[in-house]
Design a protein around this motif. Structure first.
Motif, short mmCIF file in Angstrom:
data_model
loop_
_atom_site.label_atom_id
_atom_site.label_comp_id
_atom_site.label_asym_id
_atom_site.label_seq_id
_atom_site.Cartn_x
_atom_site.Cartn_y
_atom_site.Cartn_z
N HIS A 1 -47.83 65.41 28.09
CA HIS A 1 -47.34 66.26 29.18
C HIS A 1 -46.88 65.43 30.38
O HIS A 1 -46.28 65.96 31.31
N LEU A 2 -47.18 64.11 30.37
CA LEU A 2 -46.73 63.25 31.46
C LEU A 2 -45.44 62.49 31.11
O LEU A 2 -44.95 61.69 31.90
N SER B 1 -45.95 62.89 39.82
CA SER B 1 -44.92 63.40 40.74
C SER B 1 -44.74 62.46 41.93
O SER B 1 -43.61 62.22 42.37
N GLN C 1 -54.56 68.19 36.38
CA GLN C 1 -53.89 68.51 37.63
C GLN C 1 -53.52 67.27 38.42
O GLN C 1 -52.39 67.11 38.88
N ARG D 1 -50.97 64.84 36.81
CA ARG D 1 -49.61 65.33 37.00
C ARG D 1 -49.14 65.09 38.43
O ARG D 1 -48.00 64.70 38.68
N GLN E 1 -51.95 71.83 33.14
CA GLN E 1 -51.90 71.98 34.60
C GLN E 1 -53.30 72.03 35.18
O GLN E 1 -53.55 71.54 36.28
#
Ligand code: HEM
Length: 478
Positions: free
Chosen positions: A87-88, A227, A220, A223, A216
């Motif tokens: 997911h990254l 960002s 959390q 992620r 998520q």
């Protein structure tokens, strides 16, 4: 077929495996090395486990770990694949550096990272000066506490983060900068999302991560840290100039530019994000934690602290900053730093490896693609190598004349092909930060409490809590 079963009959022994769960009930995932120490008493230094469907072999003690990582370096150089990072942006074609599979992409990135960090001063005077200056800022920040007790963790973390941040992204921050504060906190929380059973479960049963909302929630902060890195990299892309390469990111972007279309390469923007996060996270938590243990051990062992003070006085004095040349003249301090790393044991099971091909180890057969756990803690505390494995004893690294001696079972950076890439940088940081702090301060416990030297992990945790009772006093010579 016969050959296969004969090989497997020499597969390392281990506890009985349950359906679906395998042997996971045997392992405390918050302190796995303690479970491994127990299991190795029963099954020996090379034993097997099963995490759900995955075959795992755990190596304990210096001999087994050295045989694997050094003697059979290539056989043990692979890493398992980690579906939990998909997911990254991690995937089979874009793996960053730390958990990259053993192969051309890893080799390309490892070489590039080493040579680029060297170009920017790793192991050289330029970086030494930069770390020295940062140590000066750290000492000033400690002085501002004016002898009141405080928790040194966040200041140390900021100083250490600045070193790797400026190598990777080309700038440093003031310690009270709000953006910096947020960055440090997010990375700290992201690291916490790594521990315990849940990440292990999500790796083995990755479809759970496809349930909407799960990544998520569970990851959390990982992620959020990604960002943040994206933001930083986007800025770099805007200002990048081929004539002015000022940091690792610029050098990487240059490689991306250079790459011709159609050529297979790991120099892609998607991979830069992962490599940058790898460098930053590998380079902060480790040195920070070690330096926090350093402060704690000085609190707990005032006689050791006194001897370090004496050596600093004799070799450096008070009027100039420590530099790396001093290290050779400071055997005691050097031994103390090594002992902090040995006893602090900050990465007790290192990072997971995987066999790259079928292999043999200490008479056992281990097939390709077996996950290998190196119990580095059992090496740093190997009872057959260390005189006082479970005590803080700087004399482990001193001979009868008080000269520094290297010890082969000192493997906090692991060994072999996947050995820590930042060792040189870490050593500089540890020496310069530690001696600079002790040149300026005496560390004392705030309250007159009896500190119990408990060797169990419970005792160690209690000790660690005391770190917020550090009292830093300006060091007035006796
Ligand atoms: C890997 C320890 C500081 C970058 C590792 C490993 C250990 C380790 C045990 C795993 C090796 C293996 O898989 O066998 C430490 C300690 C440090 C430290 C104790 C400080 C006291 C740093 C720093 C950097 C860094 C400052 C920054 C450049 C890396 C990288 C890897 C790594 C990139 C992955 C290497 C690979 O897979 O090829 N480190 N480390 N480390 N470390 Fe460090």
């Amino acid at each position: 077929e016969y050959k296969r079963s004969r090989s497997w009959s020499r597969y390392p022994p281990g506890p009985t495996s349950l359906p679906f769960l395998g042997t996971i009930l045997q392992v405390n995932f918050y302190n796995p090395h303690l479970s491994f120490n127990q299991l190795s008493k029963k099954f020996g230094n090379v034993f097997s486990l099963q995490y759900f469907w995955t075959n795992v072999v755990v190596l304990n003690g210096y001999e087994a770990v050295k045989d694997a990582l050094v003697q059979k370096a290539e056989d043990f150089a692979d890493r398992p694949y980690f579906p939990r990072y998909e997911h990254l942006g991690y995937n089979k074609c874009c793996e960053g550096l730390i958990i990259s599979r053993y192969g051309p992409a890893w080799r390309e990135q490892r070489r590039f990272a080493l040579s680029t960090l060297k170009n920017f001063g790793m192991g050289k005077k330029s970086l030494e000066n930069q770390i020295s200056q940062e140590a000066g800022f750290l000492c000033s920040a400690f002085s501002c506490k004016e002898g009141h007790s405080f928790d040194p963790l966040f200041l140390i973390k900021k100083a250490v983060s600045n070193v790797i941040y400026s190598l990777t992204f080309g700038e440093r921050f003031d310690y009270d900068d709000e953006k910096f504060q947020r960055l440090v906190e997010i990375f700290q929380q992201a690291m916490k999302e790594e521990t315990g059973f849940l990440p292990q479960l999500l790796n083995e049963v990755p479809f759970l991560l496809r349930i909407p909302g799960v990544p998520q929630k569970v990851f959390q902060y990982q992620r959020a840290s990604m960002s943040l890195v994206d933001e930083i990299l986007n800025k770099h892309k805007e200002t990048w100039e081929s004539t002015h390469i000022k940091d690792f990111t610029d050098a990487f972007l240059q490689e991306v530019e250079k790459t011709k279309e159609g050529v297979e390469t790991s120099f892609t923007y998607e991979n830069l994000r992962l490599v940058a996060v790898d460098l930053f996270s590998a380079g902060t938590e480790t040195s920070t934690t070690t330096l926090c243990w350093a402060v704690l051990y000085m609190l707990l062992h005032p006689e050791v602290q006194r001897k370090v003070h004496e050596e600093i006085d004799k070799v450096i004095g008070r009027d100039r900053s420590p530099n790396m040349l001093d290290q050779a003249n400071m055997p005691y301090t050097n031994a103390v730093i090594h002992e902090i790393q040995r006893y602090g044991d900050i990465l007790p099971i290192g990072l997971p490896h995987m066999t790259y091909q079928d292999t043999e180890l200490q008479g056992f057969f281990i097939p390709k693609d077996t996950v290998i756990i190196t119990n580095l803690s059992s090496v740093l505390k190997d009872e057959t190598f260390w005189e006082k494995p479970h005590q803080f004893y700087p004399e482990h690294f001193l001979d009868a004349d008080g000269q520094f001696v290297k010890r082969e079972a000192f493997l906090p950076f692991s060994a072999g092909r996947r050995m820590c890439l930042g060792e040189q940088l870490a050593r500089m940081e540890l020496f310069l930060f530690f001696t600079s702090l002790l040149q300026c301060f005496t560390f004392q416990l705030n309250r007159q409490e009896n500190v119990i030297h408990d060797k169990s992990s419970e005792g160690k945790r209690k000790d660690k809590e005391r770190i917020d009772q550090v009292l830093c006093e300006s060091w007035i010579p006796g």
